[in-house]
Scaffold this active site. Structure first.
Site, PDB file in Angstrom:
ATOM      1  CG  HIS A   1      31.665  37.123  47.999  1.00  0.00           C
ATOM      2  ND1 HIS A   1      32.933  36.737  47.672  1.00  0.00           N
ATOM      3  CD2 HIS A   1      30.861  36.698  47.068  1.00  0.00           C
ATOM      4  CE1 HIS A   1      32.785  35.918  46.406  1.00  0.00           C
ATOM      5  NE2 HIS A   1      31.368  35.887  46.001  1.00  0.00           N
TER       6      HIS A   1
ATOM      7  CG  ASN B   1      27.016  35.101  40.690  1.00  0.00           C
ATOM      8  OD1 ASN B   1      27.944  35.091  41.571  1.00  0.00           O
ATOM      9  ND2 ASN B   1      26.297  34.109  40.711  1.00  0.00           N
TER      10      ASN B   1
ATOM     11  CG  ASN C   1      30.449  32.952  40.394  1.00  0.00           C
ATOM     12  OD1 ASN C   1      31.114  32.069  39.579  1.00  0.00           O
ATOM     13  ND2 ASN C   1      30.001  32.237  41.325  1.00  0.00           N
TER      14      ASN C   1
END
Length: 200
Positions: free
Chosen positions: A22, A80, A126
């Protein structure tokens, strides 16, 4: 004066997430900082770490009349909420969405593949979802760095928060360098030429 650029390397803050799938976008911004000889510094009110440099035909960090002003950025928020920091930095530096380049992990591309594009949806990512919401548009540039799909029935969220294996690391290092090259190319030669060179 030409419009400055904002290069956003998506990832989660803190050492726990360093080297995870990520955080591959953040790894690309780190590489651009290394090339420019710049260090990210905390812009606390903007909830980000930023560095300023220039990118032009002679490369990154080399002053020239043709060089474009660039802000390199890593968010201090979690993935997020990336859009909060992106909006704050973009507003502070007066940067339009069409001059925002977001570098992010992409599970729909195999490790070693990359796609450059303008606009589009968030595809379940996200970080992109948050940026779209806070910029109120999806019309920003993306450098989609492939990390591959999770094996078997592993949850995608768990997979992207996992670390690259020792076997994958040499390919990841190459891919991060290529993605940094792609960012430089977008700024100095435009999206279309960069797509022709780097889309795989």
């Amino acid at each position: 004066m030409s419009q400055p650029w904002l290069v956003v390397g998506l990832g989660n803050p803190g050492p726990t997430y360093d080297g995870t799938r990520h955080n591959v976008g953040a790894m690309v911004v780190d590489e651009l900082c290394r090339r420019a000889g710049e260090k990210l510094s905390s812009a606390r009110a903007q909830r980000a770490e930023t560095a300023r440099t220039r990118i032009g035909p002679a490369g990154i960090g080399v002053p020239s009349a043709q060089a474009e002003q660039v802000v390199l950025m890593r968010s201090r928020t979690y993935m997020n909420d990336s859009g909060i920091a992106v909006r704050k930095v973009a507003d502070f530096a007066h940067i339009r969405p069409d001059h925002v380049i977001v570098v992010h992990d992409e599970i729909d591309l195999d490790l070693g593949r990359m796609r450059l594009k303008l606009g589009g949806g968030d595809n379940g990512h996200n970080g992109l979802k948050s940026i779209r919401a806070h910029l109120r548009t999806g019309d920003f540039l993306r450098v989609r760095v492939g990390v591959g799909r999770p094996p078997g029935r592993q949850d995608a969220a768990d997979y992207v928060l996992g670390h690259f294996s020792s076997r994958e690391k040499p390919q990841v290092e190459l891919q991060v360098a290529l993605a940094a090259d792609a960012v430089e190319a977008i700024v100095s030669t435009g999206l279309e030429q960069a797509q022709n060179r780097f889309n795989s």
